[in-house]
Enzyme design. Sequence first.
Site, mmCIF file in Angstrom:
data_model
loop_
_atom_site.group_PDB
_atom_site.id
_atom_site.type_symbol
_atom_site.label_atom_id
_atom_site.label_comp_id
_atom_site.label_asym_id
_atom_site.label_seq_id
_atom_site.Cartn_x
_atom_site.Cartn_y
_atom_site.Cartn_z
ATOM 1 N N ALA A 443 0.840 -1.201 0.000
ATOM 2 C CA ALA A 443 0.000 0.000 0.000
ATOM 3 C C ALA A 443 0.871 1.244 0.000
ATOM 4 O O ALA A 443 1.868 1.331 0.714
ATOM 5 C CB ALA A 443 -0.923 0.013 1.220
ATOM 6 N N CYS A 444 0.497 2.192 -0.832
ATOM 7 C CA CYS A 444 1.153 3.494 -0.840
ATOM 8 C C CYS A 444 0.070 4.561 -0.987
ATOM 9 O O CYS A 444 -1.116 4.263 -0.974
ATOM 10 C CB CYS A 444 2.197 3.598 -1.950
ATOM 11 S SG CYS A 444 1.537 3.625 -3.621
ATOM 12 N N ASP A 445 0.500 5.789 -1.147
ATOM 13 C CA ASP A 445 -0.445 6.894 -1.150
ATOM 14 C C ASP A 445 -1.474 6.754 -2.261
ATOM 15 O O ASP A 445 -2.673 6.901 -2.042
ATOM 16 C CB ASP A 445 0.319 8.206 -1.301
ATOM 17 C CG ASP A 445 -0.559 9.413 -1.061
ATOM 18 O OD1 ASP A 445 -1.334 9.380 -0.093
ATOM 19 O OD2 ASP A 445 -0.483 10.365 -1.836
#
Length: 533
Positions: A443-445
């Site tokens: 997960a990232c922005d």
Amino acid sequence: MTTTSTTSKPAGARVAVQRFGTFLSGMVMPNIAAFIAWGLITAFFIATGWLPNGILGGFGNADLIGWQGAATALAQTEDGTTFPQYVGLVSPMITYLLPLLIANTGGRMIYGERGGVVASIATVGVIVGSTIPMFIGAMIMGPLAAWLMKKVDSIWDGKIKAGFEMLVNNFSAGILGALLAIAGFFGIAPVVQALSNALETAVDWLVGLGLLPLVSILVEPGKILFLNNAINHGVFTPLGTQQAQETGKSILFIIESNPGPGLGILLAFSIFGIGMARASAPGAIIIHFFGGIHEIYFPYVLMKPMLVLAVIAGGATGVATNALFQSGLRAPASPGSIFAILLQTANDSFIGVILSVILSAAVSFLVAAVILRSSRKRDLEAENAGDLNDAIAKTNANKGKESTVLGGLAGGAAGAAAGASASTGSAATATATVTDVHNIVFACDAGMGSSAMGASVLRNKLKKAGVEGVTVTNQAIANLTGDADLVITHKDLTDRAREKSPNSQHVSVDNFMNSPKYDEVVEQVQHQGRSAE
């Protein structure tokens, strides 16, 4: 089982800012393809485009051009003479399509499909009630309308008699949407238009005084703290699109997306770095410059915070160059690849845009080289001291003891694995306690760039290890549903991921491309498979 962590007030403030910025950019990023489509149509078919076409571009006298099936509108010359002019594709897309897509996405984020429909209805009032593209208006009205719909539905939730659900739901949404469209027409549209004009005036004022490069003091550190998408798509894209409609291009599209500053940092590490940082930098250059995933260079700056001066200097140089040459892009360049930037560059801006990338990279490289060379002896001593895990812990807590973090990364998988067993409550320890992992989420922005890269790396490692039955996907932190067995994030984003998925195991990494934590995850999954047998 989740890991324990102590979040300081500054970290909590950072998470709050990240969350708000992510919400803004989350309304724009899923619709970037539409912005690119509009940019390409503009680049090709407007009067100053590559292939001018009055029918598609919406210019010229319709009586002279022909093609009677196209929509026309009355245009007026300076002397008051009116004539039929083609509407084309450019104006309707920027006036209606793009704001409505943003509003619908924002509404869905708040209240699903129902929220998206009401958000779209309400935003039409804002669009029609103004004379400029209503991107900011859509970002306000979309979520607001969906939130109000959610509150209205809660009033009679569970109180509707059987058989009347569809009637109540449809009419309540229709009535609220109509009322909000009228309110947006008379209330929100004039306010947002005034705000947009004020912001545009402020940008023009900065450009006129030659002060626009100073925005790099805010933009570049903001990027390193994973606010890059919020800055670019939450602020610069709406303002830049409005400018592009008026002038055919905007310098705002090339401020955050310029790959030059990051390229300079990675080049400096390729030559003057040590250990793992130096070994990984050349590969990171390809991903950053050609792939457009700017997040790849953030860990290099975080491991030596003084380097933020290098990216600020490089970013300011790029902005100053574009301001000097009055160059800009026709539409957002996303991802920030050199290919995307050149594709969106206005016809009269190639020299300025190309020079801005080259000069910003050169300045960033020179400043970074001085910083890396001046601390090289201490970095080598730290690398040979064997105190790698302490260096990593200090970095996680303080954002940087500049002489020790590079040594920590250079230690590679062996050093990190050795420290994992002695580190209480760390992400590495948490990985070792996993007993049943079948669904791993990076997960990232935005869920598109660095997380996709990390997922690809881990997939390859699992494949080489012969591991089957484990899925590895990537998505935005905001879209985490809590059903992942293991969530892997950059250390600066773990707090937000833990809030969204509290029952998942969480692992923090410094670098999505070559973290030693991946080997620990692979080993754990292999052990899990042997235990099951």
